[in-house]
Write an enzyme that holds these catalytic residues in place. Structure first.
Site, PDB file in Angstrom:
ATOM      1  N   TYR A 124     -43.577  38.225  53.999  1.00  0.00           N
ATOM      2  CA  TYR A 124     -42.651  37.328  53.323  1.00  0.00           C
ATOM      3  C   TYR A 124     -41.225  37.877  53.264  1.00  0.00           C
ATOM      4  CZ  TYR A 124     -45.005  33.272  51.350  1.00  0.00           C
ATOM      5  OH  TYR A 124     -45.593  32.055  51.177  1.00  0.00           O
ATOM      6  N   LYS A 191     -56.681  43.725  53.770  1.00  0.00           N
ATOM      7  CA  LYS A 191     -57.314  43.631  55.085  1.00  0.00           C
ATOM      8  C   LYS A 191     -57.152  45.020  55.724  1.00  0.00           C
ATOM      9  CE  LYS A 191     -59.111  41.128  58.475  1.00  0.00           C
ATOM     10  NZ  LYS A 191     -60.460  40.534  58.404  1.00  0.00           N
ATOM     11  N   ASP A 224     -60.699  37.917  53.849  1.00  0.00           N
ATOM     12  CA  ASP A 224     -61.533  36.838  54.403  1.00  0.00           C
ATOM     13  C   ASP A 224     -62.836  36.711  53.622  1.00  0.00           C
ATOM     14  OD1 ASP A 224     -61.754  39.365  55.516  1.00  0.00           O
ATOM     15  OD2 ASP A 224     -62.546  38.687  57.429  1.00  0.00           O
ATOM     16  N   ASP A 248     -50.202  34.305  48.326  1.00  0.00           N
ATOM     17  CA  ASP A 248     -49.762  32.917  48.521  1.00  0.00           C
ATOM     18  C   ASP A 248     -50.955  32.039  48.874  1.00  0.00           C
ATOM     19  OD1 ASP A 248     -47.856  30.803  48.997  1.00  0.00           O
ATOM     20  OD2 ASP A 248     -48.206  31.113  51.140  1.00  0.00           O
TER      21      ASP A 248
END
Ligand code: NAD
Length: 365
Positions: A124, A191, A224, A248
């Protein structure tokens, strides 16, 4: 006590939902004067700047702001004014409670997840390089020279900075918030199996800081896997701390768990300034239709009242919202059993029903 608060109506459905929130706050009888300032397209038209000096100045001076959503063009055009505001004012912590309200269409009654999203860096940060640009090609040459991995040329490139400073700051913030809000568990979302250096650093700092808060249970979940687990068993999550982009995406997922974006509030917090806004965006297709749910913005305003120390008034506001939603009569389309229910009311009418409930409570003491 009197307050001066900056109000940014935004664009799209922003002016309608901020008007609704103002109607409700004004009914609480607080001494608030609103400093109305612009950002985004409306500011460009009036001040020839997307983020005018006077808007930033007003928020810096008042230290508290309520904001409607602002449109960001997709793919091309100007960069997000929402991101610019957060970066410019160093509003590093995005706090988004996803709490079930009786009467909504949530498939997960009882859901109560507090999201803490890092707001200042990650993908971002806006460090991007255009496809087929000379600078991008130079960067690719440099990367290919210093990395074992090859980047195809030409490519567009986005940089994902994750710093020790910002990660430590947001993770500490999350643990302190957990203490204050009596939360029992924080899940660190990442992740790091793939992004070993960036998300790996975020996770490493989480593990270090967690040791200093032994009373709070912790775990870490790959993003995930989190998406799947949230849909199956949201009740297993209490608080999430996440880097910017995952925060987000997971915010919208959690909004879906509690019945939609129309009821998901948020806050952007810095060391001295706080800006409150719904999770949802400008929903352009509903602009000017007096159609959308004002609850997310009204509950953002309630977070704002708590922030300035007006806890009793915030409670009255939240109870009034809960009563109207539970009764299910004067609510917008998204809170009816079907989205085409002819008995749904408009944004303004729902806010007026909330005002009626506020007045009842104030009258009865
Ligand atoms: P969005 O959140 O504006 O709308 C997606 C859908 O969610 C809408 O079509 C509608 O069905 C539903 N929805 C949103 N708000 C609702 C409400 N109050 N009541 C009932 N239903 C509601 O997302 P988008 O369409 O992806 O984004 C539109 C614009 O808003 C984009 O320009 C985006 O960049 C911007 N945006 C701004 C902010 C912000 O200002 N903080 C946040 C997100 C998106």
């Amino acid at each position: 006590m009197s307050y001066r608060i900056s109000l940014i109506p935004g664009d799209g459905i922003g002016p309608e939902v901020t008007d609704a929130a103002r109607l409700c706050i004004d009914a609480l009888g607080l001494d608030i004067s609103w400093d109305i300032v612009l950002a985004g397209e409306p500011a460009l038209k009036q001040h020839n700047s997307l983020l005018p000096f006077e808007t930033l100045n007003s928020i810096k001076k008042n230290k508290v702001a309520l904001k409607g959503p602002i449109t960001t063009p997709v793919g091309s055009g100007f960069r997000s004014i929402n991101v610019a505001l957060r970066q410019e004012l160093d509003l590093y912590a995005c706090v988004r409670p996803a709490r079930y309200i009786e009467g909504t269409n949530s498939k997960y009654p009882g859901t109560d997840i507090l999201i803490v999203r890092e707001n200042s860096e990650d993908l971002y940060a806006g460090v991007e390089f255009k496809n087929e640009d000379q600078k991008t090609n130079d960067l690719i040459d440099y990367i290919n020279a210093i990395s074992e991995k090859r980047v195809r040329k030409p490519s567009a490139i986005s940089i994902k900075p994750i710093s020790h400073f910002a990660s430590e700051r947001i993770i500490r913030f999350a643990f302190e918030l957990a203490k204050k809000e009596r939360r029992h568990k924080i899940s660190c979302i990442h992740k790091a199996n793939i992004m070993k250096y960036t998300d790996g650093l975020f996770l490493q700092i989480f593990d270090e800081i967690a040791k200093k808060y032994p009373q709070i249970e912790t775990n870490n979940v790959i993003v995930d896997n989190l998406s799947m687990q949230l849909v199956l068993r949201p009740q297993e999550f209490d608080m999430l701390v996440l880097p910017n982009l995952y925060g987000d995406i997971m915010s919208d997922l959690c909004a879906g768990l509690i019945g939609g974006l129309g009821i998901a509030p948020g806050a952007n917090i810095g060391d001295t300034i706080a800006l409150f806004e719904p999770v949802h965006g400008a929903a352009p297709k509903y602009t000017g239709k007096n159609k959308v749910n004002p609850t997310a913005t009204i509950l953002s305003a309630s977070l704002m009242l708590k922030h300035i120390g007006e806890h009793k008034k915030a409670d009255i506001l939240e109870k009034a919202v809960a009563t109207v939603i539970k009764k299910g009569k004067n609510v917008t389309y998204d809170l009816k059993p079907t989205r085409t229910d002819p008995s749904s009311v408009g944004t303004k009418e729902m806010a007026e029903a909330i005002v009626k409930e506020i007045k009842k409570v104030l009258k009865n003491g």
